[in-house]
Design an enzyme around this catalytic site. Structure first.
Site, PDB file in Angstrom:
ATOM      1  CB  CYS A 152     -27.084 -48.427 -32.586  1.00 57.88           C
ATOM      2  SG  CYS A 152     -26.542 -49.249 -34.096  1.00 57.88           S
ATOM      3  CG  HIS A 168     -26.644 -52.752 -31.190  1.00 59.67           C
ATOM      4  ND1 HIS A 168     -27.541 -51.800 -31.623  1.00 59.67           N
ATOM      5  CD2 HIS A 168     -26.619 -52.636 -29.832  1.00 59.67           C
ATOM      6  CE1 HIS A 168     -28.032 -51.156 -30.584  1.00 59.67           C
ATOM      7  NE2 HIS A 168     -27.478 -51.636 -29.484  1.00 59.67           N
ATOM      8  CG  ASP A 221     -28.633 -52.388 -26.144  1.00 61.34           C
ATOM      9  OD1 ASP A 221     -28.938 -51.550 -27.014  1.00 61.34           O
ATOM     10  OD2 ASP A 221     -28.620 -53.610 -26.357  1.00 61.34           O
TER      11      ASP A 221
END
Lengths: 242, 242
Positions: free
Chosen positions: B66, B180, B198
């Site tokens: 991520c 994240h 995202d």
């Protein structure tokens, strides 16, 4: 990760290429003019289908993957469950997952034709209509009506039920290269402009192109089939059973 | 292409998972409400930086990517030339290309911390300010001012000069998972909502989240460092010489 790139930083004169510039008559998505066109198209109702596609915008990972990468983008945007795992616990479409229902390994070397891409879509659980741009009774008016309808329609809360993938000659548009696929992301009716979400993101940004120019580029003949290029109309189907 | 997925279509009861549903307080990007928020934020001037990021929106290819996938998205959006080839003739950032300036192979197994991601950005040619959300003198007001400034600014025709990557705890936001990273794509000032692009696109769609909730999620402590999470402010730098 593999690290086959490091030495190239000192590799001498042939350093490759960083992007290309669009022909003047096409409008880059994020340029000032592109943002204005976007806002007008949004207000005009031609960007309803944009949002689901934007969530899944992706780069074609290989030179011949423009067709399958466009299809993967549409399958994920239409929220089609592949019923197969991608990585870890997750079911998701990428090129490998989409390819596995027919194992079209030839894509690696030769790309894919309009009708084979349609087949690949069907075997992954969507309805696909394949339209050749010079076929009898096909006209620019039909294409314009389909673009207008699909881009302005939303089925349910955030779910777009249909999508269009254009198959066209880059050369006819004044771009470098030739046969190419990319999804259509929006429509500006007043100016008759179509948003091409170009999956070769390392080469050209997404851009607005005149619909008649795209139509002409879709009428070019694919030398591999002797048929004209065109477009795919893809519809989310009833859920498949595993 | 590899085809390791085919057998799983008949693999029995454990078929994995297709996405997760966002907590009620977060607004999906392409839902009716999300499209309204987007249009209002666009009119309000908080989506200028969105367009360049949207062109490069991508999926993290591995569970621990991520951070590096968010960085790759930002490097491509800021039009940083990697000075290294990606594939064929093309210079372009993906995770492998970005990783190669330091070869952080540990990312594969352990992910990356806020400050290491900042270093990885710097060695790829951008200025990076790393801000821990509980550091002395850091406040939600500073963060809000930075979000407002960066999302409303365009440098040149279509070029956004700065970007923000948030580092936060999903758990604090009521999402599944924990640490994240994802880029911040826009700001709706009147409702104080931030657009999270995202990169785990197989799990959650892009979504609007209340800025104070994101700030709280950025204040959580990363057990690997004992420091709070936070955000990176990334600026395009002067062109590097090879």
């Amino acid at each position: 990760m593999r690290c086959e790139f490091k030495a190239q930083a000192d590799a001498g004169p042939d350093q490759g290429r960083y992007k290309r510039t669009l022909p003047d008559e096409q409008i880059p998505f994020s340029a000032t003019q592109g943002r204005t066109v976007f806002q007008e198209a949004l207000t005009g109702g031609g960007m309803h289908s944009y949002f689901a596609l934007a969530e899944q915008f992706q780069t074609q990972a290989e030179p011949t993957y423009c067709g399958i990468s466009s299809l993967v983008m549409v399958l994920n945007a239409l929220q089609v469950d592949p019923k197969r795992r991608w990585k870890g616990v997750w079911r998701w479409f990428n090129e490998d997952v989409a390819d596995c229902c027919q194992q079209l390994v030839k894509i690696d070397k030769e790309g894919i034709t309009l009708d084979r891409l349609a087949e690949l879509g069907r075997c992954n659980g969507v309805d696909v209509v394949s339209v050749h741009a010079d076929a009898h009774a096909e006209s620019i008016e039909t294409f314009r009506r389909e673009v207008s309808r699909v881009t302005s329609r939303v089925v349910g809360d955030g779910v777009t039920g249909e999508a269009l993938i254009a198959s066209y000659s880059r050369a006819t548009l004044g771009q470098t290269g030739n046969g190419h696929f990319s999804p259509i992301g929006g429509y500006h009716a007043a100016q008759d402009l179509v948003l091409i979400m170009d999956v070769a993101r390392f080469k050209y940004p997404p851009h607005w192109v005149a619909l008649p120019a795209l139509w002409r580029a879709m009428q070019s003949v694919d030398a591999d089939t002797g048929l004209s290029r065109g477009y795919l109309l893809i519809r989310a189907n009833a859920p498949r059973t595993i």
